[in-house]
Scaffold this motif. Structure first.
Motif, PDB file in Angstrom:
ATOM      1  N   VAL A  23      45.548  42.818  52.860  1.00  0.00           N
ATOM      2  CA  VAL A  23      46.275  42.166  51.573  1.00  0.00           C
ATOM      3  C   VAL A  23      47.161  40.977  51.775  1.00  0.00           C
ATOM      4  O   VAL A  23      47.509  40.208  51.401  1.00  0.00           O
ATOM      5  CB  VAL A  23      47.174  43.541  50.773  1.00  0.00           C
ATOM      6  N   GLU A  24      47.871  41.086  52.984  1.00  0.00           N
ATOM      7  CA  GLU A  24      48.949  40.086  53.577  1.00  0.00           C
ATOM      8  C   GLU A  24      47.801  38.810  54.033  1.00  0.00           C
ATOM      9  O   GLU A  24      48.652  37.813  54.097  1.00  0.00           O
ATOM     10  CB  GLU A  24      49.456  40.521  54.706  1.00  0.00           C
ATOM     11  N   ASP A  25      46.752  38.933  54.546  1.00  0.00           N
ATOM     12  CA  ASP A  25      45.820  37.894  54.776  1.00  0.00           C
ATOM     13  C   ASP A  25      45.359  36.862  53.425  1.00  0.00           C
ATOM     14  O   ASP A  25      44.325  37.161  52.781  1.00  0.00           O
ATOM     15  CB  ASP A  25      44.714  38.018  55.617  1.00  0.00           C
ATOM     16  N   SER A  85      44.399  52.360  29.505  1.00  0.00           N
ATOM     17  CA  SER A  85      45.709  52.504  30.131  1.00  0.00           C
ATOM     18  C   SER A  85      45.504  51.396  31.326  1.00  0.00           C
ATOM     19  O   SER A  85      46.290  50.629  31.853  1.00  0.00           O
ATOM     20  CB  SER A  85      46.005  53.700  30.399  1.00  0.00           C
ATOM     21  N   LEU A  86      44.325  51.792  32.161  1.00  0.00           N
ATOM     22  CA  LEU A  86      43.877  50.921  33.258  1.00  0.00           C
ATOM     23  C   LEU A  86      43.987  49.637  33.007  1.00  0.00           C
ATOM     24  O   LEU A  86      44.472  48.592  33.682  1.00  0.00           O
ATOM     25  CB  LEU A  86      42.825  51.521  33.915  1.00  0.00           C
ATOM     26  N   PHE A  87      43.176  48.914  31.975  1.00  0.00           N
ATOM     27  CA  PHE A  87      43.073  47.598  31.528  1.00  0.00           C
ATOM     28  C   PHE A  87      44.602  46.956  31.299  1.00  0.00           C
ATOM     29  O   PHE A  87      44.937  45.913  31.799  1.00  0.00           O
ATOM     30  CB  PHE A  87      42.258  47.539  30.303  1.00  0.00           C
ATOM     31  N   SER A  88      45.400  47.748  30.546  1.00  0.00           N
ATOM     32  CA  SER A  88      46.753  47.489  30.425  1.00  0.00           C
ATOM     33  C   SER A  88      47.522  47.042  31.429  1.00  0.00           C
ATOM     34  O   SER A  88      48.211  46.143  31.382  1.00  0.00           O
ATOM     35  CB  SER A  88      47.310  48.407  29.499  1.00  0.00           C
ATOM     36  N   GLN A  89      47.455  47.931  32.530  1.00  0.00           N
ATOM     37  CA  GLN A  89      47.846  47.586  34.032  1.00  0.00           C
ATOM     38  C   GLN A  89      47.536  46.198  34.447  1.00  0.00           C
ATOM     39  O   GLN A  89      48.419  45.611  35.015  1.00  0.00           O
ATOM     40  CB  GLN A  89      47.437  48.690  35.021  1.00  0.00           C
ATOM     41  N   PHE A  90      46.277  45.700  34.171  1.00  0.00           N
ATOM     42  CA  PHE A  90      45.963  44.292  34.683  1.00  0.00           C
ATOM     43  C   PHE A  90      46.611  43.120  33.752  1.00  0.00           C
ATOM     44  O   PHE A  90      46.841  42.111  33.926  1.00  0.00           O
ATOM     45  CB  PHE A  90      44.490  44.344  34.641  1.00  0.00           C
ATOM     46  N   ASP A  91      46.523  43.595  32.466  1.00  0.00           N
ATOM     47  CA  ASP A  91      46.789  42.601  31.531  1.00  0.00           C
ATOM     48  C   ASP A  91      48.287  42.551  31.171  1.00  0.00           C
ATOM     49  O   ASP A  91      48.936  43.219  30.229  1.00  0.00           O
ATOM     50  CB  ASP A  91      46.071  43.055  30.015  1.00  0.00           C
ATOM     51  N   GLU A 102      46.876  37.661  36.944  1.00  0.00           N
ATOM     52  CA  GLU A 102      46.735  38.763  36.753  1.00  0.00           C
ATOM     53  C   GLU A 102      46.063  40.017  37.574  1.00  0.00           C
ATOM     54  O   GLU A 102      46.553  40.877  38.153  1.00  0.00           O
ATOM     55  CB  GLU A 102      46.831  38.995  35.275  1.00  0.00           C
ATOM     56  N   PHE A 103      44.891  39.603  37.769  1.00  0.00           N
ATOM     57  CA  PHE A 103      43.777  40.438  38.541  1.00  0.00           C
ATOM     58  C   PHE A 103      44.292  40.499  39.864  1.00  0.00           C
ATOM     59  O   PHE A 103      44.321  41.594  40.566  1.00  0.00           O
ATOM     60  CB  PHE A 103      42.588  39.670  38.197  1.00  0.00           C
ATOM     61  N   ARG A 104      44.623  39.306  40.575  1.00  0.00           N
ATOM     62  CA  ARG A 104      45.240  39.334  42.048  1.00  0.00           C
ATOM     63  C   ARG A 104      46.306  40.339  42.151  1.00  0.00           C
ATOM     64  O   ARG A 104      46.520  40.916  43.191  1.00  0.00           O
ATOM     65  CB  ARG A 104      45.468  37.957  42.244  1.00  0.00           C
ATOM     66  N   SER A 105      47.315  40.042  41.163  1.00  0.00           N
ATOM     67  CA  SER A 105      48.443  40.591  41.351  1.00  0.00           C
ATOM     68  C   SER A 105      48.334  42.184  41.301  1.00  0.00           C
ATOM     69  O   SER A 105      48.838  42.997  42.054  1.00  0.00           O
ATOM     70  CB  SER A 105      49.566  40.425  40.013  1.00  0.00           C
ATOM     71  N   GLU A 106      47.467  42.780  40.198  1.00  0.00           N
ATOM     72  CA  GLU A 106      47.322  44.006  40.283  1.00  0.00           C
ATOM     73  C   GLU A 106      46.484  44.797  41.112  1.00  0.00           C
ATOM     74  O   GLU A 106      46.784  45.637  41.828  1.00  0.00           O
ATOM     75  CB  GLU A 106      46.690  44.455  38.718  1.00  0.00           C
ATOM     76  N   MET A 107      45.556  43.631  41.673  1.00  0.00           N
ATOM     77  CA  MET A 107      44.662  44.347  43.017  1.00  0.00           C
ATOM     78  C   MET A 107      45.627  44.310  44.151  1.00  0.00           C
ATOM     79  O   MET A 107      45.526  45.276  44.830  1.00  0.00           O
ATOM     80  CB  MET A 107      43.418  43.485  43.240  1.00  0.00           C
TER      81      MET A 107
END
Length: 161
Positions: A23-25, A85-91, A102-107
């Motif tokens: 994740v840090e790379d 609910s999972l989709f809302s976490q990404f959105d 948003e996708f990068r941040s949640e991953m």
């Protein structure tokens, strides 16, 4: 190699430090996440709709199945609420779609939570071919641990895609 629900799986040894380093790379992490985003973005508009993410959310296998033993079949409405609910976490902005940031941040958040939960002791994990953790483990297998050897109890965690 294992097959579970038609998906190719393998047992890998991972620890929190390996996931942290992935994740840090920024270059490797962003490249891997961007590739997954692009594969999900079937209409090419740069945004993921719920329907585009639905298959990916379902592949997370967030419901414990005991590898076919004592399997409890979830109720369809419960699954719909779970995936929503999972989709809302990404959105993050509530727009009804997920952009790359948003996708990068949640991953990043999800993988760091897994890493923090694992800690420094390596564990055996069942990983789907092509999953983020499988890719990272191929890039940099965990260093030998200075921790005491495993207890006979082996923790198996199902983490896919």
């Amino acid at each position: 190699m294992l097959l579970l629900d038609g998906a190719k799986m393998s047992v890998e040894l991972l620890d929190g430090a390996t996931i942290h380093s992935f994740v840090e790379d920024e270059q490797i992490f962003n490249s891997t996440v961007d590739d997954r985003f692009a594969s999900l973005n079937t209409n090419g508009d740069g945004l993921l709709s719920y329907s585009e993410m639905a298959r990916e959310l379902q592949s997370l296998k967030v419901l414990e199945t005991h590898f076919g033993f004592d399997e409890v079949k979830p109720i369809r409405d419960e699954l719909c609420r779970l995936y929503s609910s999972l989709f809302s976490q990404f959105d993050h902005d509530g727009s009804g779609s997920v952009d790359l940031e948003e996708f990068r941040s949640e991953m990043r958040k999800m993988l760091m939570a897994v890493a923090n939960g694992l800690g420094f002791l390596p564990v055996q994990m069942v990983l789907e071919e092509g999953s983020f953790l499988k890719i990272q483990n191929m890039l940099a297998p965990p260093a030998p641990s200075t921790a005491p050897p495993f207890l006979p109890l082996q923790l198996q965690v199902l983490l896919c895609s």
